[in-house]
Design a protein around this motif. Structure first.
Motif, PDB file in Angstrom:
ATOM      1  N   UNK A  33       0.657  -1.335  -0.130  1.00 32.85           N
ATOM      2  CA  UNK A  33       0.078   0.001  -0.057  1.00 32.85           C
ATOM      3  C   UNK A  33       0.772   1.200  -0.053  1.00 32.85           C
ATOM      4  N   UNK A  34       0.176   2.647   0.131  1.00 35.29           N
ATOM      5  CA  UNK A  34       0.604   3.478   0.189  1.00 35.29           C
ATOM      6  C   UNK A  34       0.918   4.239   1.449  1.00 35.29           C
ATOM      7  N   UNK A  35       2.364   4.527   1.705  1.00 36.68           N
ATOM      8  CA  UNK A  35       2.771   5.024   3.254  1.00 36.68           C
ATOM      9  C   UNK A  35       3.082   6.535   2.799  1.00 36.68           C
ATOM     10  N   UNK A  36       2.510   7.225   3.879  1.00 34.41           N
ATOM     11  CA  UNK A  36       2.832   8.714   3.789  1.00 34.41           C
ATOM     12  C   UNK A  36       3.692   9.208   5.261  1.00 34.41           C
ATOM     13  N   UNK A  37       4.753   9.775   4.937  1.00 38.89           N
ATOM     14  CA  UNK A  37       5.277  10.277   6.355  1.00 38.89           C
ATOM     15  C   UNK A  37       4.607  11.689   7.003  1.00 38.89           C
ATOM     16  N   UNK A  38       3.797  11.268   7.628  1.00 40.33           N
ATOM     17  CA  UNK A  38       2.865  12.641   8.018  1.00 40.33           C
ATOM     18  C   UNK A  38       3.866  13.465   8.961  1.00 40.33           C
ATOM     19  N   UNK A  39       2.962  14.452   9.558  1.00 40.15           N
ATOM     20  CA  UNK A  39       3.657  15.444  10.325  1.00 40.15           C
ATOM     21  C   UNK A  39       4.055  14.763  11.713  1.00 40.15           C
ATOM     22  N   UNK A  40       3.042  13.814  11.950  1.00 42.47           N
ATOM     23  CA  UNK A  40       3.307  13.252  13.370  1.00 42.47           C
ATOM     24  C   UNK A  40       4.298  12.129  13.303  1.00 42.47           C
ATOM     25  N   UNK A  41       4.629  11.706  12.128  1.00 42.01           N
ATOM     26  CA  UNK A  41       5.871  10.620  11.947  1.00 42.01           C
ATOM     27  C   UNK A  41       7.089  11.309  11.428  1.00 42.01           C
TER      28      UNK A  41
END
Length: 332
Positions: free
Chosen positions: A185-193
């Motif tokens: 799947x698609x992984x997004x490096x969000x702000x929390x990460x």
């Protein structure tokens, strides 16, 4: 065999007479300044309490108090002498606070509010006492929540580390900015990460450890570099581990597990390892931080600066007057 003599408990330390009036003046001055800049202080407390990135800052006031207590013996040997040039720094800090309020920039307003408190301490307690309290005064800068500005670059760095490790572990993946596409799947490096919470907490701790436990600047520089690099690299490893595990258990399970492990276990392990390594290089006890009184006595400029003294009542009135001018400026 006669019973052992029971030694009387030591009498509790008394506040030196020379400090009583100055501390009352300081308390009044700080209350007035906090009242005038209450909006900025309220915003800071809100961020400490409600935003996870800054929750560690709730400990900073207690750390400052601890650092002051460590110097109580040195302080007891001094008599505070108000220092009028500190009013210049106070006026500058209040101007900074006012500019931040006018422009709607919380970081600037909060820095000014904290700076006003620091300047008031220098003004009301004087040069020599402020030098003894240099570390807690400087550490007060960490009361200001900062770090949002570095979240975007941290996201990109985390994504780059994660994709490099993903490729190295044999998982096919593509990257576009902070988006990593994998078979799971698609992984997004969000702000929390982004790892900003970990990084800011480690920098705060690093400054405290360097100032209280190390003497040599080379040791301090090495430890501070570790406090910056290790959290960034560790966060990249954490992101890669989430992606790798997801290839076997699914993205949803891997992400949920990641938040639990990184929030409670991973951070603790990295912190313990870093402090464990640093412990081997400890060079002094915490109470010996800062400059000893003997060194301060040898500095000729200190005596010259102390000649610029101000009457205690006049110093307090000047602090209150500057705070009043700042308060009135908000109504114009």
């Amino acid at each position: 065999m006669p019973p052992e003599a029971v030694l009387p408990a030591p009498a509790p330390a008394r506040l030196p007479a020379a400090w009583r009036a100055p501390l009352v003046s300081l308390a009044v001055g700080l209350l007035v300044l906090v009242a005038v800049t209450a909006r900025a202080w309220g915003a800071m407390v809100h961020q400490w309490w409600n935003i996870d990135t800054y929750s560690h800052l709730l400990l900073v006031p207690f750390i400052i108090a601890w650092l002051v207590v460590l110097k109580q013996r040195d302080l007891a040997q001094l008599a505070p002498q108000p220092f009028w040039p500190g009013l210049v720094a106070l006026a500058g800090a209040l101007a900074l606070w006012r500019a931040g309020e006018a422009l709607g920039i919380n970081l600037v307003a909060q820095a000014g509010a904290v700076g006003a408190v620091q300047a008031a301490v220098v003004t009301l307690l004087g040069v020599r006492a402020s030098l003894v309290l240099a570390l807690p005064l400087a550490f007060a800068a960490f009361l200001v929540p900062f770090g949002d500005e570095i979240i975007p670059p941290l996201q990109l760095v985390t994504a780059e580390i994660a994709i490099a490790l993903t490729h190295a572990s044999g998982v096919a993946a593509g990257i576009e900015g902070i988006h990593i596409q994998t078979p799971a799947g698609l992984f997004i490096v969000a702000e929390a990460c982004s790892g900003v919470k970990f990084l800011i907490a480690m920098v705060t701790l690093g400054v405290l450890v360097c100032a209280t436990r190390f003497r040599r600047w080379t040791t301090r520089a090495a430890f501070m570099a570790a406090c910056i690099l290790v959290p960034i690299l560790a966060n990249g490893v954490r992101a890669w581990a989430t992606i790798y595990v997801a290839q076997f258990v699914g993205a949803e399970k891997a992400t949920g597990f990641d938040h639990i492990v990184y929030g409670w276990v991973f951070f603790a392990i990295v912190l313990a390892v870093l402090l464990g390594v640093a412990w081997r290089f400890v060079e002094r006890e915490p109470e010996s931080h800062g400059w000893p009184l003997q060194a301060i006595d040898r500095w000729r400029w200190v005596a010259r600066a102390e000649a610029l003294r101000l009457a205690p009542t006049g110093a307090l009135l000047a602090v209150v007057a500057l705070a009043g001018v700042a308060a009135v400026s908000t109504l114009v």
